[in-house]
Design a protein around this motif. Structure first.
Motif, short mmCIF file in Angstrom:
data_model
loop_
_atom_site.label_atom_id
_atom_site.label_comp_id
_atom_site.label_asym_id
_atom_site.label_seq_id
_atom_site.Cartn_x
_atom_site.Cartn_y
_atom_site.Cartn_z
N ARG A 22 34.66 1.66 17.15
CA ARG A 22 33.95 0.69 16.30
C ARG A 22 33.84 0.96 14.67
O ARG A 22 34.10 0.46 13.75
N ALA A 78 35.37 -0.81 11.65
CA ALA A 78 34.63 -1.11 10.55
C ALA A 78 35.19 -0.51 9.30
O ALA A 78 35.11 -1.06 8.24
N ARG A 114 27.13 -1.51 1.49
CA ARG A 114 26.71 -2.48 2.50
C ARG A 114 27.71 -3.51 2.91
O ARG A 114 28.42 -4.24 1.93
N ASP A 164 25.56 -6.44 7.87
CA ASP A 164 24.07 -5.53 8.34
C ASP A 164 24.36 -4.26 8.60
O ASP A 164 23.49 -3.21 9.01
N ILE A 165 25.41 -3.48 7.86
CA ILE A 165 25.53 -2.22 8.00
C ILE A 165 25.67 -1.46 6.64
O ILE A 165 26.31 -1.77 5.76
N HIS A 188 16.79 3.47 11.32
CA HIS A 188 17.84 2.55 11.13
C HIS A 188 19.04 3.19 10.98
O HIS A 188 20.12 2.51 11.33
N VAL A 195 22.08 4.93 12.80
CA VAL A 195 22.96 4.71 13.98
C VAL A 195 23.93 5.85 14.23
O VAL A 195 24.31 6.05 15.41
N ILE A 242 25.43 6.36 8.79
CA ILE A 242 25.68 5.00 8.76
C ILE A 242 24.39 4.31 9.25
O ILE A 242 23.80 4.79 10.22
N ALA A 291 22.02 0.46 10.30
CA ALA A 291 21.89 -0.69 10.33
C ALA A 291 20.81 -1.63 10.12
O ALA A 291 19.54 -0.90 10.32
N LYS A 336 19.79 -4.35 11.11
CA LYS A 336 19.01 -5.05 12.28
C LYS A 336 18.92 -4.17 13.63
O LYS A 336 19.82 -3.43 13.83
#
Length: 143
Positions: A3, A7, A38, A41-42, A87, A89, A139, A141, A143
């Motif tokens: 992932r 990204a 950004r 949402d990352i 937030h 991750v 990193i 997020a 949300k």
């Protein structure tokens, strides 16, 4: 890891989607990177180095101050973007000396107290920027 790679490819392949994120203070123009970007949402943050205050031992009280400096810088970037350590991750930790690993963990953990711990990778590195004993990139997020 897949992932993260996806990204990174997305970031490179679609620059229109990548937006400079709010940073606590502008970087000098001569530095070849943004403090954060950004994408959707990352929030991708550049590595923050921990510098040892003048006159302090690199592996004793100076190391703890360096971890605090790096993590506080990450906290400022997060706060400026309306986020906090909860937030985060993923973090990547680079240490100039892997013998400092236990000290790093002891100084790092309080930033996530009461929050979920992010995933994390760490490795020993030779020659970090400005002779720093560590660098931490994260990193987050939205949300």
């Amino acid at each position: 890891m897949k992932r993260l790679l996806a990204a990174a490819l997305l970031l490179g392949a679609t620059p229109a989607l990548a937006q400079p994120a709010t940073a606590p203070q502008p970087l000098p123009a001569k530095l070849p990177f943004s403090p954060s970007i950004r994408v959707g949402d990352i929030l991708f943050m550049s590595g923050q180095i921990g510098q040892v205050p003048e006159g302090m031992d690199k592996h004793k009280e100076g190391f703890d101050a360096a971890v605090k400096g790096a993590m506080d810088s990450i906290g400022k970037i997060l706060a400026t973007n309306g986020l906090d350590y909860g937030h985060v991750v993923k973090c990547t930790v680079m240490l100039a000396d892997m013998a400092d690993w236990p000290r790093f963990n002891a100084a790092y953990l309080p930033y996530f107290e009461g929050k979920r711990l992010p995933t994390r990778s760490a490795f020993g590195a030779s020659g970090l920027a400005l002779g720093a004993p560590l660098e931490v990139e994260c990193i987050a997020a939205f949300k």
